[in-house]
Design an enzyme around this catalytic site. Sequence first.
Site, PDB file in Angstrom:
ATOM      1  N   HIS A 150      16.299  -7.812   5.752  1.00 10.84           N
ATOM      2  CA  HIS A 150      15.104  -8.585   5.311  1.00 10.84           C
ATOM      3  C   HIS A 150      15.796 -10.040   4.642  1.00 10.84           C
ATOM      4  O   HIS A 150      16.287  -9.471   3.588  1.00 10.84           O
ATOM      5  CB  HIS A 150      14.391  -7.671   4.319  1.00 10.84           C
ATOM      6  CG  HIS A 150      12.797  -8.476   4.220  1.00 10.84           C
ATOM      7  ND1 HIS A 150      12.202  -7.865   3.164  1.00 10.84           N
ATOM      8  CD2 HIS A 150      12.242  -9.185   4.978  1.00 10.84           C
ATOM      9  CE1 HIS A 150      10.989  -8.372   3.177  1.00 10.84           C
ATOM     10  NE2 HIS A 150      10.975  -9.114   4.443  1.00 10.84           N
TER      11      HIS A 150
ATOM     12  N   HIS B 291       5.177 -12.741   3.239  1.00 11.92           N
ATOM     13  CA  HIS B 291       6.654 -12.771   3.192  1.00 11.92           C
ATOM     14  C   HIS B 291       7.056 -14.187   2.508  1.00 11.92           C
ATOM     15  O   HIS B 291       6.730 -15.335   2.613  1.00 11.92           O
ATOM     16  CB  HIS B 291       7.103 -12.922   4.956  1.00 11.92           C
ATOM     17  CG  HIS B 291       8.700 -13.280   4.762  1.00 11.92           C
ATOM     18  ND1 HIS B 291       9.654 -12.016   4.735  1.00 11.92           N
ATOM     19  CD2 HIS B 291       9.480 -14.218   5.018  1.00 11.92           C
ATOM     20  CE1 HIS B 291      10.917 -12.563   4.907  1.00 11.92           C
ATOM     21  NE2 HIS B 291      10.864 -13.940   5.073  1.00 11.92           N
TER      22      HIS B 291
ATOM     23  N   ASP C 275       8.515  -8.868   0.614  1.00 15.88           N
ATOM     24  CA  ASP C 275       7.310  -9.185   0.890  1.00 15.88           C
ATOM     25  C   ASP C 275       6.242  -8.570  -0.270  1.00 15.88           C
ATOM     26  O   ASP C 275       6.485  -7.565  -0.825  1.00 15.88           O
ATOM     27  CB  ASP C 275       6.972  -8.060   2.049  1.00 15.88           C
ATOM     28  CG  ASP C 275       7.800  -8.282   3.477  1.00 15.88           C
ATOM     29  OD1 ASP C 275       7.943  -9.662   3.671  1.00 15.88           O
ATOM     30  OD2 ASP C 275       7.762  -7.352   4.101  1.00 15.88           O
TER      31      ASP C 275
ATOM     32  N   HIS D 120       0.248  -9.058   4.820  1.00 18.01           N
ATOM     33  CA  HIS D 120       1.405  -9.499   4.037  1.00 18.01           C
ATOM     34  C   HIS D 120       1.621 -10.721   3.528  1.00 18.01           C
ATOM     35  O   HIS D 120       1.623 -11.691   4.648  1.00 18.01           O
ATOM     36  CB  HIS D 120       2.274  -8.238   3.851  1.00 18.01           C
ATOM     37  CG  HIS D 120       3.398  -8.650   4.791  1.00 18.01           C
ATOM     38  ND1 HIS D 120       3.361  -8.107   6.157  1.00 18.01           N
ATOM     39  CD2 HIS D 120       4.631  -9.251   4.504  1.00 18.01           C
ATOM     40  CE1 HIS D 120       4.455  -8.760   6.917  1.00 18.01           C
ATOM     41  NE2 HIS D 120       5.046  -9.389   5.920  1.00 18.01           N
TER      42      HIS D 120
END
Length: 265
Positions: free
Chosen positions: A158, A239, A162, A237
């Site tokens: 990642h 990011h 998030d 969500h």
Amino acid sequence: MAFGSRGTGKHRGPSRMTRKSANVAGIAALATTGVVGSLAGPAFAATDTHSQGPEDTGLNAVVVADEVSGQIEAQAEAQQAAAEIAAAKAKAEADAQARAAEAKAKAEARAKAEREAKERAAREAERKRLNTYVAPVSHSYVSTQYMSGGGMWSSGHHTGIDFHAASGTSVHAVGVGVVVEAGWGGAYGNNIVIKMHDGTYTQYGHLSSIQVHVGQTVVPGQQIGLSGSTGNSSGPHLHFEARTSPEYGSDIDPVAYLRSHGVSL
């Protein structure tokens, strides 16, 4: 014919000796008053017992001298009074000018101090504005940490964090900056990239709506879009990434980035 003392007849004028004695008396009177000068001359010149007009006894000179002396003294007093009035007026004008100059100097000093205070306040406000950072989503939390591993990311990990957010949640600029990208970002879906005032970059991905345009300046807490699930997303969500450049792969730890700017996560 017997000779003896000669009496003065009814129509006989005073003798030369008598007039002289009167003149001497006049001179003495002048000396007593302190006035001696040419005015006393007529007392000695009047020797003709048959001259026209009243006989000068010397007292006339005293009266004239007193009048002249009084006039001179009055004139001197008037001149002195006028000089004192002029001096007092000049002093009053000088004092008024000095007070006016002092008041002007104080007013200018106050105005300068006020300007400097306003300038300091403006600089401080600008400093605070530039150094103020907020979370991109209010009253939320980090649902996926930075560098988390998994096959859903092309890099194998990642590259941001998030924030939990239902679709349509307000997304804010975290600080002062200029929008350098606003549109479709591939796997990021609808995304926005902002160049911050310190030269770093922040990214906001998977948006359902974009509300800013390239070149626009934004401020901390300004709404720039709404959260969603566009692009490569498993659900609604936000990011969020922090970068050293606008390009993919220049990511840095966004939690540390936000905390270094005073944002509690």
